[in-house]
Enzyme design. Structure first.
Site, mmCIF file in Angstrom:
data_model
loop_
_atom_site.group_PDB
_atom_site.id
_atom_site.type_symbol
_atom_site.label_atom_id
_atom_site.label_comp_id
_atom_site.label_asym_id
_atom_site.label_seq_id
_atom_site.Cartn_x
_atom_site.Cartn_y
_atom_site.Cartn_z
ATOM 1 N N TYR A 109 0.833 -1.211 0.000
ATOM 2 C CA TYR A 109 0.000 0.000 0.000
ATOM 3 C C TYR A 109 0.868 1.262 0.000
ATOM 4 C CZ TYR A 109 -3.064 3.742 1.562
ATOM 5 O OH TYR A 109 -3.728 4.933 1.667
ATOM 6 N N ARG A 116 1.464 6.904 -6.687
ATOM 7 C CA ARG A 116 0.332 7.819 -6.869
ATOM 8 C C ARG A 116 0.747 9.251 -6.587
ATOM 9 N NH1 ARG A 116 -5.084 6.930 -3.349
ATOM 10 N NH2 ARG A 116 -3.527 6.873 -1.690
ATOM 11 N N TYR A 169 -0.892 13.269 6.200
ATOM 12 C CA TYR A 169 -0.512 12.270 7.187
ATOM 13 C C TYR A 169 1.000 12.349 7.426
ATOM 14 C CZ TYR A 169 -4.892 9.454 6.837
ATOM 15 O OH TYR A 169 -6.180 8.986 6.875
ATOM 16 N N ARG A 182 -11.369 13.549 1.222
ATOM 17 C CA ARG A 182 -12.374 12.735 1.922
ATOM 18 C C ARG A 182 -13.646 12.575 1.116
ATOM 19 N NH1 ARG A 182 -9.384 9.853 5.323
ATOM 20 N NH2 ARG A 182 -7.911 11.226 6.381
ATOM 21 N N GLU A 274 -14.300 -0.465 6.300
ATOM 22 C CA GLU A 274 -14.220 0.788 5.529
ATOM 23 C C GLU A 274 -15.506 0.907 4.717
ATOM 24 O OE1 GLU A 274 -10.440 1.613 3.604
ATOM 25 O OE2 GLU A 274 -11.465 2.482 1.865
HETATM 26 C C1 3EB Z 1 -7.727 6.405 5.440
HETATM 27 O O1 3EB Z 1 -8.598 7.221 5.723
HETATM 28 C C2 3EB Z 1 -8.215 5.009 5.292
HETATM 29 O O2 3EB Z 1 -5.329 5.412 -0.226
HETATM 30 O O3 3EB Z 1 -6.883 5.928 -1.664
HETATM 31 C C3 3EB Z 1 -9.470 5.291 2.519
HETATM 32 C C4 3EB Z 1 -9.796 5.776 1.239
HETATM 33 C C5 3EB Z 1 -8.165 4.898 2.776
HETATM 34 C C6 3EB Z 1 -8.825 5.860 0.250
HETATM 35 C C7 3EB Z 1 -6.510 5.605 -0.516
HETATM 36 C C8 3EB Z 1 -7.199 4.997 1.778
HETATM 37 C C9 3EB Z 1 -7.527 5.468 0.528
HETATM 38 O O4 3EB Z 1 -6.540 6.689 5.323
HETATM 39 C C10 3EB Z 1 -7.775 4.334 4.091
#
Ligand code: 3EB
Length: 283
Positions: A109, A116, A169, A182, A274
């Site tokens: 990941y 990406r 992050y 989001r 999720e």
């Molecule tokens: C998060 O909030 C949980 O890497 O495209 C959710 C939606 C998550 C998309 C992505 C990752 C992704 O980090 C994981």
């Protein structure tokens, strides 16, 4: 979009499609009332109707994914720009062995996130806004992805005040942060909500408790879509088959059916559930 077993992105019977291995007989279909023009190459397929484009692609199994992800995303963005649909507002990514390690010991990941991020760095979104996204595991190696794009600008990226924007992050989650918003609001229309999990700030909450993770996930979703019962196209991803019945029945009490549920790994090894969906427009 088939979710049974993996396949190449192809145009079949006039419809561009992609099969990803999630072990489920679900088919997702994006429709339009207008004529669709289709096309593609060996590793991507697309269709467009004058306003919207759908595109799907695959990254083959690789010892390091970042270069292939970067290449595939740049081909996708280049194809969309050539067709006249530069405004990508929603992407789904299905990543084989998502919590496994690549040839260098980096989690797959995180390797995906690196490629990406490099793609978005090389070709920044024309309005500066990263799309909403889903990033979950798949049951076979390689990465399948599909996306939706618009001809016109005007969509907006939406963040969640309970969560740090993923693109900020800290680096404890990997060398490059996840590039996604989001949610994505279409002008006067629906809100496409990204895969949402039990994360507050940047931290996973309730690492070993699926019921509490579901509660936190629903609370995160409710900030973006106060009426959860109005969410459409709800997809629920559950890590452990043993949690499926409970998660499904709690979700059935919250969302209007049908809800599609999948058992698959998630992008952090401590995440157990999720959820994504689409909130109708306020128009
Ligand atoms: C998060 O909030 C949980 O890497 O495209 C959710 C939606 C998550 C998309 C992505 C990752 C992704 O980090 C994981």
């Amino acid at each position: 979009m088939g979710y049974a077993a993996a396949g190449a992105p192809v145009v079949g019977a006039g419809t561009p499609s992609l099969d990803v291995a999630l072990g489920s007989p679900v088919t997702e279909v994006w429709t339009t009332g207008r004529p669709v023009t289709t096309g593609g190459t060996a590793d991507l397929t697309y269709g467009h109707d004058g306003d919207y484009a759908f595109l799907a692609g695959r990254v083959p199994p690789s010892p390091r994914y970042a270069p292939g992800v970067r290449r595939a995303y740049l081909r996708a963005f280049g194809t969309l720009a050539d067709l006249g649909y530069p405004h990508v507002f929603r992407i789904w990514n299905f990543i084989g062995d998502i919590n496994g390690s690549n040839a260098e010991g980096l989690e797959i990941y995180r390797d995906f996130c690196r490629g990406r991020a490099e793609a978005f760095e090389t070709v920044p979104p024309p309005t500066g806004m990263v799309p909403a996204a889903t990033g979950v595991g798949a049951h076979s190696p390689g990465i399948g992805f599909y996306l939706l794009a618009r001809r016109e600008p005007g969509h907006t990226a939406v963040e969640n005040p309970r969560q740090l924007p993923a693109y900020r992050y800290p680096d404890r989650y990997g060398p490059r942060p996840p590039s996604f918003a989001r949610a994505s609001r279409l002008p006067g229309g629906p809100l496409l909500i990204s895969g949402t999990a039990s994360i507050l700030g940047h931290r996973t909450r309730h690492a070993r408790d699926p019921t509490a993770q579901l509660r936190t996930t629903l609370a995160n979703l409710a900030v973006l879509a106060p009426d959860l019962s109005a969410l459409r196209a709800v997809k629920v991803y559950v890590r452990h088959a043993a949690d499926l019945d409970e998660v499904r029945s709690r979700c059935a009490a919250v969302f209007r059916e049908p809800i599609a549920c999948f058992v698959t790994d998630l992008c952090r090894s401590d995440l157990l559930v999720e959820i994504e969906g689409i909130a109708p427009g306020r128009a």
